[in-house]
Structures are given as C-alpha cells and as structure tokens.
Design a protein around this motif. Structure first.
Motif, PDB file in Angstrom:
ATOM      1  N   VAL A  41       0.847  -1.206   0.000  1.00 58.64           N
ATOM      2  CA  VAL A  41       0.000   0.000   0.000  1.00 58.64           C
ATOM      3  C   VAL A  41       0.876   1.246   0.000  1.00 58.64           C
ATOM      4  O   VAL A  41       0.618   2.206  -0.740  1.00 58.64           O
ATOM      5  CB  VAL A  41      -0.975  -0.025   1.200  1.00 58.64           C
ATOM      6  N   ARG A  83       1.871   9.327  -6.072  1.00 56.65           N
ATOM      7  CA  ARG A  83       2.268  10.702  -5.760  1.00 56.65           C
ATOM      8  C   ARG A  83       3.401  11.164  -6.672  1.00 56.65           C
ATOM      9  O   ARG A  83       3.401  12.294  -7.160  1.00 56.65           O
ATOM     10  CB  ARG A  83       2.699  10.810  -4.300  1.00 56.65           C
ATOM     11  N   ARG A 119       0.958   4.088  -3.045  1.00 59.82           N
ATOM     12  CA  ARG A 119       0.671   5.504  -2.764  1.00 59.82           C
ATOM     13  C   ARG A 119       1.833   6.400  -3.162  1.00 59.82           C
ATOM     14  O   ARG A 119       1.635   7.478  -3.727  1.00 59.82           O
ATOM     15  CB  ARG A 119       0.343   5.695  -1.276  1.00 59.82           C
TER      16      ARG A 119
END
Length: 148
Positions: free
Chosen positions: A15, A23, A19
């Motif tokens: 995870v 980004r 992420r």
C-alpha cells in the motif's frame, strides 16, 4: 503467530509503495518555460535572459541573452540540458523546414542536440535563426565598411 504479522507487513509495504508511486506520477510534469528558465539560471547564473522562444512541442527552448549571446535548452525528463552557444559553433539550414516554421540546427560542439526544430510561426523561426547566425549581435566585432 508470526505469519499474520509478516502478511500484514507485506500488505502495508505494498500500500505504501502504491501511494508513493501515485504521488510521484502526479508530481511529474511536462517541461515548461518556467522550468526551463530556472534550469538555465542554475546552469548559467551570470547570464540574463532577454527573450525566449519554445519549439511547437515545447521540448526545446532558444534564448537570447542580454549581451547578444544565444542559449539552448532541450528537455531531458523533468530537467533541461542547458547549452550556451559560442559564436561560430552552430549552423542553420532552413531548407529542411516545412512551411518556413522550422530550422535544422547543427551544433558543432554538441552534435547530440542536432535536429529539426519547429516553431509556432515563420517569424519566430526567422528570429531564432538570426540569433543563431549571430547576425543580431549588438556587440559585433565586425567593422563597418565605408561606402564608395
């Protein structure tokens, strides 16, 4: 008892990785004139930019400097390769340009930057060609030939 902790750690790491990748992809942007000016200023802090012209695809920028010199910037990822063009180290061929809006440029000292650069209008292409050919140098060392 150890296996559930290992599986949870692997899931949390996955995870976190997803992420951070999302980004980074969001922060990655296409090159623009502002970024080009900043990179040129970092590469040549003593040079003041007087005018800047981008190619149609905005992957290259030609700049006229305060003292008549010319600079060139080519997009390379999120940054620019900045080059200060010395007089006599560039040649321009307008015969390869389609509809007068492009220039075939050969850099004698950086041949990997050679290419055909297309501009938004023939006027911009003509102005950049004048810069490159050093015919728009206000501090030219050429002596005036007397008439007669």
């Amino acid at each position: 008892m150890v296996w559930p902790v290992v599986i949870i750690c692997i899931l949390l790491a996955a995870v976190f990785y997803v992420r951070m990748k999302a980004r980074a992809d969001k922060d990655r942007r296409e090159p623009d004139a502002g970024l080009a000016i900043l990179d040129f200023g970092r590469a040549f802090p003593e040079e003041a930019i007087r005018a800047i012209h981008a190619t149609v695809d905005e992957k290259a920028y030609f700049v006229r400097l305060h003292d008549g010199k010319v600079g060139f910037m080519a997009a390379h990822g999120n940054h620019f390769i900045c080059h200060l063009i010395a007089a006599g180290k560039v040649s321009v061929d307008v015969s390869h340009a389609r509809s007068g809006q492009g220039l075939k440029v050969h850099f004698a000292d950086f041949s990997h930057l050679d290419g055909v650069y297309a501009f938004a209008s023939p006027e911009i292409a003509a102005e950049v060609s004048l810069w490159l050919l050093d015919s728009f140098n206000p501090h030219s060392d050429a002596k005036a030939v007397p008439a007669g």
